[in-house]
Scaffold this motif. Structure first.
Motif, PDB file in Angstrom:
ATOM      1  N   PRO A 346       0.830  -1.216   0.000  1.00 36.00           N
ATOM      2  CA  PRO A 346       0.000   0.000   0.000  1.00 36.00           C
ATOM      3  C   PRO A 346       0.857   1.256   0.000  1.00 36.00           C
ATOM      4  O   PRO A 346       1.027   1.932   1.020  1.00 36.00           O
ATOM      5  CB  PRO A 346      -0.818  -0.145   1.292  1.00 36.00           C
ATOM      6  N   ARG A 347       1.413   1.588  -1.161  1.00 32.65           N
ATOM      7  CA  ARG A 347       2.365   2.692  -1.235  1.00 32.65           C
ATOM      8  C   ARG A 347       1.713   4.037  -0.995  1.00 32.65           C
ATOM      9  O   ARG A 347       2.366   4.968  -0.494  1.00 32.65           O
ATOM     10  CB  ARG A 347       3.067   2.679  -2.599  1.00 32.65           C
ATOM     11  N   ASN A 348       0.452   4.189  -1.361  1.00 35.48           N
ATOM     12  CA  ASN A 348      -0.213   5.458  -1.079  1.00 35.48           C
ATOM     13  C   ASN A 348      -0.348   5.680   0.423  1.00 35.48           C
ATOM     14  O   ASN A 348      -0.174   6.801   0.917  1.00 35.48           O
ATOM     15  CB  ASN A 348      -1.589   5.483  -1.739  1.00 35.48           C
ATOM     16  N   ALA A 349      -0.669   4.621   1.144  1.00 42.57           N
ATOM     17  CA  ALA A 349      -0.719   4.717   2.602  1.00 42.57           C
ATOM     18  C   ALA A 349       0.663   5.021   3.169  1.00 42.57           C
ATOM     19  O   ALA A 349       0.793   5.750   4.153  1.00 42.57           O
ATOM     20  CB  ALA A 349      -1.262   3.411   3.198  1.00 42.57           C
ATOM     21  N   LEU A 350       1.685   4.464   2.531  1.00 45.14           N
ATOM     22  CA  LEU A 350       3.054   4.752   2.940  1.00 45.14           C
ATOM     23  C   LEU A 350       3.376   6.226   2.723  1.00 45.14           C
ATOM     24  O   LEU A 350       4.053   6.863   3.546  1.00 45.14           O
ATOM     25  CB  LEU A 350       4.029   3.874   2.153  1.00 45.14           C
ATOM     26  N   GLY A 351       2.879   6.791   1.628  1.00 50.69           N
ATOM     27  CA  GLY A 351       3.092   8.208   1.377  1.00 50.69           C
ATOM     28  C   GLY A 351       2.449   9.081   2.435  1.00 50.69           C
ATOM     29  O   GLY A 351       3.020  10.085   2.867  1.00 50.69           O
ATOM     30  N   LEU A 352       1.247   8.683   2.888  1.00 51.84           N
ATOM     31  CA  LEU A 352       0.590   9.426   3.953  1.00 51.84           C
ATOM     32  C   LEU A 352       1.400   9.344   5.249  1.00 51.84           C
ATOM     33  O   LEU A 352       1.541  10.328   5.975  1.00 51.84           O
ATOM     34  CB  LEU A 352      -0.820   8.872   4.168  1.00 51.84           C
ATOM     35  N   ALA A 353       1.936   8.151   5.517  1.00 51.39           N
ATOM     36  CA  ALA A 353       2.799   7.997   6.696  1.00 51.39           C
ATOM     37  C   ALA A 353       4.061   8.843   6.566  1.00 51.39           C
ATOM     38  O   ALA A 353       4.573   9.374   7.563  1.00 51.39           O
ATOM     39  CB  ALA A 353       3.165   6.524   6.879  1.00 51.39           C
ATOM     40  N   ALA A 354       4.562   8.979   5.338  1.00 52.90           N
ATOM     41  CA  ALA A 354       5.763   9.781   5.116  1.00 52.90           C
ATOM     42  C   ALA A 354       5.534  11.250   5.468  1.00 52.90           C
ATOM     43  O   ALA A 354       6.420  11.922   6.010  1.00 52.90           O
ATOM     44  CB  ALA A 354       6.220   9.657   3.665  1.00 52.90           C
ATOM     45  N   LEU A 355       4.328  11.761   5.176  1.00 54.03           N
ATOM     46  CA  LEU A 355       4.022  13.144   5.543  1.00 54.03           C
ATOM     47  C   LEU A 355       4.038  13.307   7.064  1.00 54.03           C
ATOM     48  O   LEU A 355       4.587  14.277   7.595  1.00 54.03           O
ATOM     49  CB  LEU A 355       2.650  13.535   4.988  1.00 54.03           C
ATOM     50  N   GLY A 356       3.445  12.352   7.753  1.00 56.82           N
ATOM     51  CA  GLY A 356       3.477  12.391   9.211  1.00 56.82           C
ATOM     52  C   GLY A 356       4.889  12.250   9.745  1.00 56.82           C
ATOM     53  O   GLY A 356       5.268  12.914  10.721  1.00 56.82           O
ATOM     54  N   LEU A 357       5.683  11.394   9.094  1.00 58.68           N
ATOM     55  CA  LEU A 357       7.079  11.202   9.489  1.00 58.68           C
ATOM     56  C   LEU A 357       7.851  12.506   9.359  1.00 58.68           C
ATOM     57  O   LEU A 357       8.626  12.885  10.247  1.00 58.68           O
ATOM     58  CB  LEU A 357       7.704  10.112   8.611  1.00 58.68           C
ATOM     59  N   ALA A 358       7.649  13.210   8.250  1.00 59.96           N
ATOM     60  CA  ALA A 358       8.368  14.466   8.042  1.00 59.96           C
ATOM     61  C   ALA A 358       8.014  15.484   9.119  1.00 59.96           C
ATOM     62  O   ALA A 358       8.895  16.172   9.661  1.00 59.96           O
ATOM     63  CB  ALA A 358       8.037  15.024   6.660  1.00 59.96           C
TER      64      ALA A 358
END
Length: 472
Positions: A346-358
């Motif tokens: 689920p790469r789109n979900a990973l992208g959302l997590a990346a925003l939170g990570l940043a």
């Protein structure tokens, strides 16, 4: 050519989300173990030791029992429901959509906060060797590496995490072995310490029963991560076999590693000295390695701690991604977050997590102390509430008409009830413990925000013809 999916296991509730069942039993077990062993053990667990002294050993043993109850309750449920979203999805079914929404978004938030903190910490550990390197650059590099590892097929993630966790396990085993030698027979330049340090500095329980309980409050957070195994159920090759086995082995090894490692620390090094830890140079691991004549003890320990931080961040990023993917499947996150890549990730979900990570990484590295305390408070409060909700879900699961799970938590609901009461007592006590008192001031508003968010989303879905807020 797209690789074939592994054969789904013979459960009566297969995961409908399409995640690939590609994690082997060894990977599942090591992911769980690695996710639960963080940097705190290597840096001394000073807060707990400062409260209870040598009795911290007892605190680790008691909290291990609580962790065992939670891990086994989860195994009992996810063997029947090996779904994406794990305990959050099961809570959705047995406690209702509001519980599933709040639990999964809470878990996503605390994991994203943890990842942000861990990548910043990893950068600081690298600067132990090269202090001239800018922290922002190291944080960005580690974030990119972790995102890359999670963006590939889940089997690749499992392999990376397996070896990350293996470094921690080997370091602990070597540490315990050297410690036992130092305690019993000594080494050429270090005479045997014996058991004197356990009683010579104010007794075994210098802080009394109150100090022991306060130590348990801090020690409990060392075991957060035991729920990781359950989240892998939707991508395990054979969850009905691998999840119970991994849960049992993980908790038993955690007890062995944590209790024995802390016992070695408190026996080899006077507890007043260990209580002052918190940096690599003052880590009890460094002291034991130096006593054993191991060259470059601080550098070796720093490498282990760096690996531990990256391992935790890698696993936490995986967890946050799967939670959002599960929420998307139930209509409580954007639909695009539920889509899978050709490799089943689920790469789109990973992208959302990346925003939170940043955001979390930026706050951890640069924000004022108040901003960091808010994140920390949400994490503490959220983790305890998630664990309590897991046990409440298990109670409701047991009362359902569904046939009994092949895995059964011994003594439930008594054991699970006692564990829930202990967790509730710890949650209440955080309001009165220095260093944890932001849990309520930050956690309660956060949960209120989630409840309001659920009501808004549920109302919109009801107007659009979806499920109502009652889950009908």
């Amino acid at each position: 050519m797209t690789p074939p999916r592994a054969t789904p296991p013979p459960t009566d509730d297969p995961d409908p989300a399409g995640l690939w069942r590609a994690l082997t039993g060894r990977q599942v077990g090591m992911i769980g173990l690695g996710g639960a062993i963080g940097t705190g053990l290597f840096l001394g667990s000073g807060l707990a030791i400062s409260r209870a002294g040598p009795a911290t050993i007892v605190a680790y043993a008691v909290c291990a029992l609580v962790a065992f109850v939670i891990a086994w309750a989860l195994a009992e449920m996810v063997v029947v429901h090996p779904r994406a979203g794990s305990f959050g999805a099961v809570a959705h079914q047995y406690l209702g959509p509001p519980a599933g929404f709040v639990q999964r978004w809470t878990y996503w938030t605390i994991q994203v906060i943890a990842v942000g903190g861990e990548v910043v910490a990893a950068g600081l550990y690298v600067r132990f060797w090269w202090p001239q390197l800018p922290l922002w650059l190291l944080t960005a590099v580690f974030s990119a590496v972790l995102l890359g590892a999670n963006a590939l097929a889940v089997r690749f993630f499992g392999t990376v995490e397996y070896w990350f966790a293996m470094v921690k396990v080997v370091a602990i085993v070597v540490f315990i072995g050297l410690g036992v030698v130092l305690i019993t027979v000594g080494l050429p330049h270090s005479p045997a310490t014996g058991l004197t340090n356990l009683t010579a500095h104010g007794g075994f329980l210098p802080g009394g029963i109150n100090g022991l309980f306060l130590a348990m409050v801090f020690v409990l957070f060392s075991y957060i991560g035991t729920e990781v195994v359950a989240v892998t159920a939707a991508e395990s090759e054979r969850p009905e076999r691998d999840i119970p086995r991994a849960a049992r082995r993980m908790v038993l090894r955690l007890v062995l590693f944590y209790v024995l490692a802390i016992a070695v620390v408190l026996t080899v090094v006077p507890w007043e000295v260990t209580a002052q830890g918190g940096t690599v140079d003052t880590s009890p691991f460094v002291r034991v390695f130096e006593s054993a004549g191991v060259p470059a003890a601080a550098a070796i320990t720093n490498f282990v701690v760096l690996t531990a931080a990256l391992s935790s961040a890698n696993t936490n990023l995986y967890l946050s991604t799967r939670m959002v993917h599960s929420l998307a499947g139930d209509g409580f996150a954007p639909a695009w977050a539920g889509r899978l890549s050709p490799s089943g990730v689920p790469r789109n979900a990973l992208g959302l997590a990346a925003l939170g990570l940043a955001l979390a990484a930026a706050l951890s590295a640069t924000a004022a102390d108040t901003a960091y305390l808010v994140l920390f408070g949400i994490s503490v409060f959220g983790a305890l509430v998630v664990w309590i909700m897991i046990l409440v879900t298990h109670w409701k699961f047991r009362r359902s008409a569904r046939p009994a799970s092949p895995v059964r938590l011994w003594g439930a609901p008594v054991t699970s009830g006692l564990a829930a009461l202990f967790l509730a007592a710890v949650l209440v006590s955080t309001a009165f413990v220095d260093g944890l008192d932001t849990a309520w001031s930050a956690g309660v508003p956060f949960f209120a925000f989630l409840v309001v968010a659920y009501l808004v989303i549920a109302r919109r879905r009801a107007r659009a013809g979806g499920v109502s807020s009652s889950g009908a």
